[in-house]
Write a protein that holds these residues in place. Sequence first.
Motif, PDB file in Angstrom:
ATOM      1  N   UNK A 178      11.657   4.946   1.685  1.00  0.00           N
ATOM      2  CA  UNK A 178      12.363   3.943   0.875  1.00  0.00           C
ATOM      3  C   UNK A 178      11.791   3.885  -0.546  1.00  0.00           C
ATOM      4  N   UNK A 179      10.463   3.748  -0.642  1.00  0.00           N
ATOM      5  CA  UNK A 179       9.876   3.578  -1.976  1.00  0.00           C
ATOM      6  C   UNK A 179       9.893   4.886  -2.769  1.00  0.00           C
ATOM      7  N   UNK A 180       9.828   6.025  -2.101  1.00  0.00           N
ATOM      8  CA  UNK A 180       9.958   7.299  -2.834  1.00  0.00           C
ATOM      9  C   UNK A 180      11.376   7.396  -3.408  1.00  0.00           C
ATOM     10  N   UNK A 181      12.345   6.935  -2.645  1.00  0.00           N
ATOM     11  CA  UNK A 181      13.734   6.980  -3.091  1.00  0.00           C
ATOM     12  C   UNK A 181      13.963   6.058  -4.289  1.00  0.00           C
ATOM     13  N   UNK A 229      16.866  10.299   1.824  1.00  0.00           N
ATOM     14  CA  UNK A 229      17.068   9.338   0.727  1.00  0.00           C
ATOM     15  C   UNK A 229      16.244   9.616  -0.524  1.00  0.00           C
ATOM     16  N   UNK A 230      15.135  10.377  -0.410  1.00  0.00           N
ATOM     17  CA  UNK A 230      14.378  10.655  -1.640  1.00  0.00           C
ATOM     18  C   UNK A 230      14.762  12.026  -2.197  1.00  0.00           C
ATOM     19  N   UNK A 231      15.399  12.849  -1.371  1.00  0.00           N
ATOM     20  CA  UNK A 231      15.794  14.223  -1.702  1.00  0.00           C
ATOM     21  C   UNK A 231      14.577  15.128  -1.938  1.00  0.00           C
ATOM     22  N   UNK A 232      13.408  14.671  -1.489  1.00  0.00           N
ATOM     23  CA  UNK A 232      12.252  15.571  -1.525  1.00  0.00           C
ATOM     24  C   UNK A 232      12.388  16.545  -0.358  1.00  0.00           C
ATOM     25  N   UNK A 233      11.902  17.744  -0.550  1.00  0.00           N
ATOM     26  CA  UNK A 233      11.913  18.695   0.561  1.00  0.00           C
ATOM     27  C   UNK A 233      10.755  18.337   1.502  1.00  0.00           C
ATOM     28  N   UNK A 273       0.834  -1.196   0.000  1.00  0.00           N
ATOM     29  CA  UNK A 273       0.000   0.000   0.000  1.00  0.00           C
ATOM     30  C   UNK A 273       0.878   1.259   0.000  1.00  0.00           C
ATOM     31  N   UNK A 274       1.891   1.251   0.835  1.00  0.00           N
ATOM     32  CA  UNK A 274       2.779   2.418   0.933  1.00  0.00           C
ATOM     33  C   UNK A 274       3.563   2.585  -0.363  1.00  0.00           C
ATOM     34  N   UNK A 275       3.975   1.468  -0.944  1.00  0.00           N
ATOM     35  CA  UNK A 275       4.748   1.525  -2.192  1.00  0.00           C
ATOM     36  C   UNK A 275       3.918   2.174  -3.305  1.00  0.00           C
ATOM     37  N   UNK A 276       2.661   1.746  -3.420  1.00  0.00           N
ATOM     38  CA  UNK A 276       1.789   2.306  -4.463  1.00  0.00           C
ATOM     39  C   UNK A 276       1.659   3.813  -4.265  1.00  0.00           C
ATOM     40  N   UNK A 277       1.491   4.187  -3.035  1.00  0.00           N
ATOM     41  CA  UNK A 277       1.333   5.587  -2.698  1.00  0.00           C
ATOM     42  C   UNK A 277       2.622   6.375  -2.982  1.00  0.00           C
ATOM     43  N   UNK A 278       3.765   5.794  -2.601  1.00  0.00           N
ATOM     44  CA  UNK A 278       5.061   6.463  -2.813  1.00  0.00           C
ATOM     45  C   UNK A 278       5.310   6.674  -4.305  1.00  0.00           C
ATOM     46  N   UNK A 279       4.911   5.713  -5.130  1.00  0.00           N
ATOM     47  CA  UNK A 279       5.091   5.859  -6.574  1.00  0.00           C
ATOM     48  C   UNK A 279       4.305   7.045  -7.112  1.00  0.00           C
ATOM     49  N   UNK A 280       3.126   7.248  -6.545  1.00  0.00           N
ATOM     50  CA  UNK A 280       2.316   8.402  -6.976  1.00  0.00           C
ATOM     51  C   UNK A 280       2.930   9.714  -6.504  1.00  0.00           C
TER      52      UNK A 280
END
Length: 366
Positions: free
Chosen positions: A343-346, A247-251, A211-218
């Motif tokens: 992790x998945x956003x990265x 790790x994702x470098x998102x602000x 569930x988190x992975x699907x969300x992180x991909x979006x």
Amino acid sequence: EKGGYEHFMLKEIHEQPKAIRDTLTGRISEDGQRVVFDEIQWPENFAQNIDRIHIVACGTSWHAGMVGAAALEKLTRIPVSCEIASEYRYRDPIITENTLMIIITQSGETADTLAALREAKARGTRVVAITNVVGSSAAREADDVVFTWAGPEISVASTKAYTTQLISLYLFAGWLAEQRGSVGATQVPEILAALRELPELAEKALGTSDEVKAFANEWASKEHAFFIGRGLDYAVSLEGSLKLKEISYMHAEAYAAGELKHGTLALIVEDVPVVALVTQDDLYDKTLSNIIEVKTRDAYVLGIAWEDDKEIAKSVDRVIRIPRTLPFLAPVLAVIPLQLLAYYASTARGNDVDNPRNLAKSVTVE
Ligand code: M6R
């Protein structure tokens, strides 16, 4: 060596149920009523005489310290401060012989944390080190050592070290309350029973992975994210936000939910991602009103809530649910979906998860 996982970080996230079990092993009396910390040998009356506690650490260990400070104050009613080591060491802190210092450091080698330890020791106070590395400088130089027994943590982003630091701090808080005969000691058996269930519940929390992975991909294409919560949820928000940045470098920014309207709300516009943690039952309505504030500005809100929370889905866009435990212990479970999110956003962004740019596992320089 990665045990079939693509990265050390994912392996270490999944090792948390075992790591938590290992941290608890041997530290609960057979009848389940008391904390056992044979490793701590204090002079007579020291426990009784402590009149303040300084927790000092960096990064993720500092975030664990914030939870530890709340746990210690709740159970012992001793005033506790939790500070960043690079600030603490230069600000001439008030330390007396009745100050207990607790340093938290996974590696046991972080330069600023060690400097704070040496400063406190030079002023004659006792230092307890909570560390993961046997034979590290922190373990050698502190008066007492509590090992977290997380096993080696290779990924730069700290995961199982954090959860086992939390477990160690909960145990230590319970132990100190018992030593002092604090009123909070009466809560220890209930807390210990709940701690023993955590390995299994952490396993369940890992079940949110797909569930988190699907969300992180979006979400991976977004540039900004906010994490909000109150009390212990705020401490976990800080950790979730750091992990995402690292790790994702998102602000990402973490805010105490009640603080939003003092400035940050100006940044909340349509589709801005907000992760809202709502595990603290006594603060539930207050956090909910902050969620409504950001929803009114059309933010996209992901709630992290208990499995049995029937209200939250009405006020957020999506909910990730964690298994029930005492709200006091919620950080151990609430952080798991946030680790997975980072992790998945990265990976979605194609980053080098285990070795993020500009960072080192152990910060041995100032
Ligand atoms: O080894 P330490 O616990 O002393 O390390 C402290 C920080 O450098 C560390 O927690 C850092 O913030 C992590 N890379 C965060 O994931």
